[in-house]
Design a protein around this motif. Structure first.
Motif, PDB file in Angstrom:
ATOM      1  N   ASP A 260       0.826  -1.213   0.000  1.00 28.46           N
ATOM      2  CA  ASP A 260       0.000   0.000   0.000  1.00 28.46           C
ATOM      3  C   ASP A 260       0.859   1.261   0.000  1.00 28.46           C
ATOM      4  O   ASP A 260       0.546   2.234  -0.689  1.00 28.46           O
ATOM      5  N   ILE A 261       1.934   1.249   0.761  1.00 32.34           N
ATOM      6  CA  ILE A 261       2.831   2.414   0.821  1.00 32.34           C
ATOM      7  C   ILE A 261       3.489   2.636  -0.539  1.00 32.34           C
ATOM      8  O   ILE A 261       3.495   3.760  -1.064  1.00 32.34           O
ATOM      9  N   LEU A 262       4.022   1.583  -1.130  1.00 30.99           N
ATOM     10  CA  LEU A 262       4.712   1.716  -2.413  1.00 30.99           C
ATOM     11  C   LEU A 262       3.762   2.140  -3.528  1.00 30.99           C
ATOM     12  O   LEU A 262       4.170   2.826  -4.464  1.00 30.99           O
ATOM     13  N   ALA A 263       2.488   1.752  -3.413  1.00 26.69           N
ATOM     14  CA  ALA A 263       1.491   2.120  -4.417  1.00 26.69           C
ATOM     15  C   ALA A 263       0.901   3.505  -4.170  1.00 26.69           C
ATOM     16  O   ALA A 263       0.124   4.003  -4.981  1.00 26.69           O
ATOM     17  N   GLY A 264       1.248   4.126  -3.038  1.00 26.42           N
ATOM     18  CA  GLY A 264       0.739   5.457  -2.733  1.00 26.42           C
ATOM     19  C   GLY A 264      -0.635   5.462  -2.095  1.00 26.42           C
ATOM     20  O   GLY A 264      -1.258   6.514  -1.978  1.00 26.42           O
ATOM     21  N   ARG A 265      -1.122   4.307  -1.669  1.00 29.05           N
ATOM     22  CA  ARG A 265      -2.439   4.226  -1.026  1.00 29.05           C
ATOM     23  C   ARG A 265      -2.389   4.509   0.465  1.00 29.05           C
ATOM     24  O   ARG A 265      -3.420   4.724   1.091  1.00 29.05           O
ATOM     25  N   ARG A 266      -1.192   4.511   1.035  1.00 30.56           N
ATOM     26  CA  ARG A 266      -1.033   4.697   2.473  1.00 30.56           C
ATOM     27  C   ARG A 266       0.264   5.447   2.721  1.00 30.56           C
ATOM     28  O   ARG A 266       1.250   5.243   2.022  1.00 30.56           O
ATOM     29  N   ALA A 267       0.262   6.305   3.731  1.00 30.38           N
ATOM     30  CA  ALA A 267       1.480   7.030   4.128  1.00 30.38           C
ATOM     31  C   ALA A 267       2.239   6.203   5.166  1.00 30.38           C
ATOM     32  O   ALA A 267       1.691   5.292   5.781  1.00 30.38           O
ATOM     33  N   ILE A 268       3.489   6.534   5.346  1.00 31.90           N
ATOM     34  CA  ILE A 268       4.316   5.878   6.360  1.00 31.90           C
ATOM     35  C   ILE A 268       4.087   6.595   7.684  1.00 31.90           C
ATOM     36  O   ILE A 268       4.260   7.808   7.778  1.00 31.90           O
ATOM     37  N   SER A 269       3.696   5.847   8.705  1.00 30.60           N
ATOM     38  CA  SER A 269       3.443   6.439  10.020  1.00 30.60           C
ATOM     39  C   SER A 269       4.773   6.745  10.721  1.00 30.60           C
ATOM     40  O   SER A 269       5.833   6.280  10.299  1.00 30.60           O
ATOM     41  N   LYS A 270       4.684   7.488  11.819  1.00 29.20           N
ATOM     42  CA  LYS A 270       5.894   7.796  12.590  1.00 29.20           C
ATOM     43  C   LYS A 270       6.537   6.524  13.130  1.00 29.20           C
ATOM     44  O   LYS A 270       7.750   6.359  13.082  1.00 29.20           O
ATOM     45  N   ALA A 271       5.716   5.617  13.649  1.00 31.52           N
ATOM     46  CA  ALA A 271       6.251   4.360  14.191  1.00 31.52           C
ATOM     47  C   ALA A 271       6.913   3.537  13.091  1.00 31.52           C
ATOM     48  O   ALA A 271       7.993   2.965  13.292  1.00 31.52           O
ATOM     49  N   GLN A 272       6.286   3.481  11.933  1.00 33.96           N
ATOM     50  CA  GLN A 272       6.863   2.744  10.807  1.00 33.96           C
ATOM     51  C   GLN A 272       8.152   3.402  10.330  1.00 33.96           C
ATOM     52  O   GLN A 272       9.103   2.709   9.976  1.00 33.96           O
ATOM     53  N   SER A 273       8.189   4.738  10.326  1.00 32.95           N
ATOM     54  CA  SER A 273       9.400   5.432   9.880  1.00 32.95           C
ATOM     55  C   SER A 273      10.569   5.138  10.814  1.00 32.95           C
ATOM     56  O   SER A 273      11.697   4.947  10.359  1.00 32.95           O
ATOM     57  N   LYS A 274      10.297   5.048  12.114  1.00 34.34           N
ATOM     58  CA  LYS A 274      11.351   4.715  13.071  1.00 34.34           C
ATOM     59  C   LYS A 274      11.856   3.295  12.850  1.00 34.34           C
ATOM     60  O   LYS A 274      13.059   3.036  12.874  1.00 34.34           O
ATOM     61  N   ALA A 275      10.929   2.364  12.623  1.00 31.14           N
ATOM     62  CA  ALA A 275      11.311   0.968  12.393  1.00 31.14           C
ATOM     63  C   ALA A 275      12.096   0.825  11.088  1.00 31.14           C
ATOM     64  O   ALA A 275      13.102   0.113  11.030  1.00 31.14           O
ATOM     65  N   LEU A 276      11.654   1.519  10.044  1.00 31.30           N
ATOM     66  CA  LEU A 276      12.368   1.473   8.762  1.00 31.30           C
ATOM     67  C   LEU A 276      13.745   2.115   8.888  1.00 31.30           C
ATOM     68  O   LEU A 276      14.717   1.627   8.312  1.00 31.30           O
ATOM     69  N   ALA A 277      13.826   3.195   9.648  1.00 31.05           N
ATOM     70  CA  ALA A 277      15.115   3.869   9.849  1.00 31.05           C
ATOM     71  C   ALA A 277      16.111   2.938  10.529  1.00 31.05           C
ATOM     72  O   ALA A 277      17.284   2.884  10.137  1.00 31.05           O
ATOM     73  N   GLN A 278      15.653   2.205  11.521  1.00 29.04           N
ATOM     74  CA  GLN A 278      16.530   1.237  12.191  1.00 29.04           C
ATOM     75  C   GLN A 278      16.932   0.122  11.238  1.00 29.04           C
ATOM     76  O   GLN A 278      18.078  -0.304  11.210  1.00 29.04           O
ATOM     77  N   ARG A 279      15.981  -0.345  10.442  1.00 26.17           N
ATOM     78  CA  ARG A 279      16.241  -1.452   9.510  1.00 26.17           C
ATOM     79  C   ARG A 279      17.307  -1.072   8.476  1.00 26.17           C
ATOM     80  O   ARG A 279      18.185  -1.834   8.149  1.00 26.17           O
ATOM     81  N   PHE A 280      17.185   0.167   7.941  1.00 24.73           N
ATOM     82  CA  PHE A 280      18.082   0.609   6.879  1.00 24.73           C
ATOM     83  C   PHE A 280      19.227   1.494   7.376  1.00 24.73           C
ATOM     84  O   PHE A 280      20.051   1.934   6.582  1.00 24.73           O
ATOM     85  N   LYS A 281      19.239   1.786   8.679  1.00 25.68           N
ATOM     86  CA  LYS A 281      20.286   2.621   9.284  1.00 25.68           C
ATOM     87  C   LYS A 281      20.374   4.004   8.627  1.00 25.68           C
ATOM     88  O   LYS A 281      21.432   4.443   8.186  1.00 25.68           O
ATOM     89  N   VAL A 282      19.204   4.645   8.536  1.00 22.65           N
ATOM     90  CA  VAL A 282      19.102   6.001   8.014  1.00 22.65           C
ATOM     91  C   VAL A 282      18.294   6.828   9.000  1.00 22.65           C
ATOM     92  O   VAL A 282      17.726   6.303   9.951  1.00 22.65           O
ATOM     93  N   ASP A 283      18.227   8.121   8.774  1.00 29.17           N
ATOM     94  CA  ASP A 283      17.439   9.014   9.615  1.00 29.17           C
ATOM     95  C   ASP A 283      15.951   8.771   9.336  1.00 29.17           C
ATOM     96  O   ASP A 283      15.533   8.653   8.176  1.00 29.17           O
ATOM     97  N   ALA A 284      15.141   8.729  10.390  1.00 27.79           N
ATOM     98  CA  ALA A 284      13.700   8.492  10.244  1.00 27.79           C
ATOM     99  C   ALA A 284      13.023   9.578   9.423  1.00 27.79           C
ATOM    100  O   ALA A 284      11.985   9.336   8.798  1.00 27.79           O
ATOM    101  N   GLY A 285      13.578  10.768   9.383  1.00 25.09           N
ATOM    102  CA  GLY A 285      12.998  11.878   8.634  1.00 25.09           C
ATOM    103  C   GLY A 285      12.873  11.635   7.149  1.00 25.09           C
ATOM    104  O   GLY A 285      12.040  12.256   6.488  1.00 25.09           O
TER     105      GLY A 285
END
Length: 65
Positions: A37-62
């Motif tokens: 859904d996120i990749l298709a543009g149907r859903r935005a990335i939440s703050k919690a998801q951005s933090k988890a993705l940032a940890q996964r990829f070792k980038v800034d959550a912003g």
């Protein structure tokens, strides 16, 4: 490196490609359907998801907000 003015879903897509990951490879972060859904543009990335993705990829959550 810096990705200027990129949509969060485009950043996610780029990082997934760079790491050779598919949607199901992010199961520890969120369900595959949500990634789809996120990749298709149907859903935005939440703050919690951005933090988890940032940890996964070792980038800034912003980059996902």
């Amino acid at each position: 490196f810096v990705i200027a003015d990129a949509e969060p879903r485009d950043v996610l897509k780029l990082l997934m490609e760079q790491h050779g990951l598919g949607q199901s490879d992010l199961a520890e972060v969120m369900p595959q359907g949500r990634v789809s859904d996120i990749l298709a543009g149907r859903r935005a990335i939440s703050k919690a998801q951005s933090k988890a993705l940032a940890q996964r990829f070792k980038v800034d959550a912003g980059v996902f907000l």
